[in-house]
Enzyme design. Sequence first.
Site, PDB file in Angstrom:
ATOM      1  N   PRO A   1       0.826  -1.212   0.000  1.00  0.00           N
ATOM      2  CA  PRO A   1       0.000   0.000   0.000  1.00  0.00           C
ATOM      3  C   PRO A   1       0.863   1.267   0.000  1.00  0.00           C
ATOM      4  O   PRO A   1       1.658   1.480   0.915  1.00  0.00           O
ATOM      5  CB  PRO A   1      -0.811  -0.122   1.296  1.00  0.00           C
ATOM      6  CG  PRO A   1      -0.720  -1.569   1.669  1.00  0.00           C
ATOM      7  CD  PRO A   1       0.611  -2.028   1.178  1.00  0.00           C
ATOM      8  N   GLU A   2       0.720   2.046  -1.051  1.00  0.00           N
ATOM      9  CA  GLU A   2       1.387   3.342  -1.152  1.00  0.00           C
ATOM     10  C   GLU A   2       0.295   4.407  -1.207  1.00  0.00           C
ATOM     11  O   GLU A   2      -0.873   4.104  -0.942  1.00  0.00           O
ATOM     12  CB  GLU A   2       2.281   3.378  -2.404  1.00  0.00           C
ATOM     13  CG  GLU A   2       3.264   2.203  -2.459  1.00  0.00           C
ATOM     14  CD  GLU A   2       4.116   2.193  -3.707  1.00  0.00           C
ATOM     15  OE1 GLU A   2       4.311   3.264  -4.327  1.00  0.00           O
ATOM     16  OE2 GLU A   2       4.590   1.114  -4.075  1.00  0.00           O
TER      17      GLU A   2
ATOM     18  N   HIS B   1      -5.209 -13.921   9.809  1.00  0.00           N
ATOM     19  CA  HIS B   1      -4.314 -12.791   9.627  1.00  0.00           C
ATOM     20  C   HIS B   1      -4.901 -11.463  10.106  1.00  0.00           C
ATOM     21  O   HIS B   1      -4.300 -10.417   9.919  1.00  0.00           O
ATOM     22  CB  HIS B   1      -3.898 -12.670   8.164  1.00  0.00           C
ATOM     23  CG  HIS B   1      -3.067 -13.815   7.688  1.00  0.00           C
ATOM     24  ND1 HIS B   1      -1.882 -14.170   8.291  1.00  0.00           N
ATOM     25  CD2 HIS B   1      -3.244 -14.704   6.686  1.00  0.00           C
ATOM     26  CE1 HIS B   1      -1.364 -15.215   7.671  1.00  0.00           C
ATOM     27  NE2 HIS B   1      -2.174 -15.559   6.690  1.00  0.00           N
TER      28      HIS B   1
ATOM     29  N   ARG C   1       1.961  -9.953   7.186  1.00  0.00           N
ATOM     30  CA  ARG C   1       3.365  -9.863   7.601  1.00  0.00           C
ATOM     31  C   ARG C   1       3.577  -9.098   8.892  1.00  0.00           C
ATOM     32  O   ARG C   1       4.712  -8.929   9.325  1.00  0.00           O
ATOM     33  CB  ARG C   1       4.196  -9.261   6.467  1.00  0.00           C
ATOM     34  CG  ARG C   1       4.284 -10.217   5.308  1.00  0.00           C
ATOM     35  CD  ARG C   1       5.052  -9.675   4.122  1.00  0.00           C
ATOM     36  NE  ARG C   1       4.729 -10.498   2.961  1.00  0.00           N
ATOM     37  CZ  ARG C   1       4.998 -10.164   1.708  1.00  0.00           C
ATOM     38  NH1 ARG C   1       5.604  -9.025   1.447  1.00  0.00           N
ATOM     39  NH2 ARG C   1       4.660 -10.949   0.724  1.00  0.00           N
TER      40      ARG C   1
END
Length: 270
Positions: free
Chosen positions: A2-3, A93, A112
């Site tokens: 995500p940017e 997650h 992550r």
Amino acid sequence: MPELPEVETTVRALRPLLVNQAITYVHNNWPRHIATPSLAETQYRLHGRHIQAINRRAKYLVFTLSGGETLLIHLKMSGRLLVVDRHETADKHVHTVFGLKNGQELRFWDQRKFGRVYVTRHPEQVLGRLGPEPLETAFTIQVLAQRLHGRSRLLKPLLLDQAFVAGIGNIYADESLFYARLHPQRLANTLTSAEVTALHTAIQKALTLGIEREGASIDLYVKPDGSKGDMQNAVAVFRRTGLPCKECGTPIERMVLGGRSTHFCPNCQT
DNA sequence: ACCGGAGCCTGTTAGC
DNA sequence: TGCTAACAGGCTCCGG
């Protein structure tokens, strides 16, 4: 990853779902997800808060809450924000859950575990070091020229530096340099004024296209309803190693700069 | 001022 | 086929 465009897409999707909702509880099974303060204090300070506004600063989501509190979320590498009914099956997650008064939940999915949650009354303490927003009118060609002046850094790592310009990540750095026809190893202080103008145009073009396409679902990013963006179908160079350049047909090359994969056309970019 | 490397993580993939 | 090691990457911190 995500940017800026992925975070902006997320913010726009969350706004109609969450503004004016109240937070009724916070669940968490990975305390390091909460950057500050402690999990217990986060739960206490968020309880009963109304979400008054949702905005974006760089790659942070900024939730303005009642009572002067601000909730900041950074998705980092693999974060997703999903809005679902609280009876939906839990995914392994999902590490932080914000319960809402309307029976839904805002779930922070983060494979992550690099993402972070902040609750603060002084968001500038977290956001203060960030550089200018590249899509705001204050980010002029002159501002970019001034920030490039005297810098002897490689363009690619410089574009990734959030204190230089905020919100650009690996995808949009490579795309911007391709649009600007600038080699990623060019030194910042060697750009002509025409090249500075080209870089300014290119940054805005790459980011705007990313927003129009609702983000790049190249790794794990999806929108809050679980669907994919479309920018992965519109990239010129990112992860197109060996494929023909869309301008000249030369195979796209990959190199590592500042520890980051970098993709470029060796013919177009000089 | 700038660079490189480590560390944080886990799922995927390359290599044996 | 099955295993391990390398890799991906945003950001911070540390040492040179």
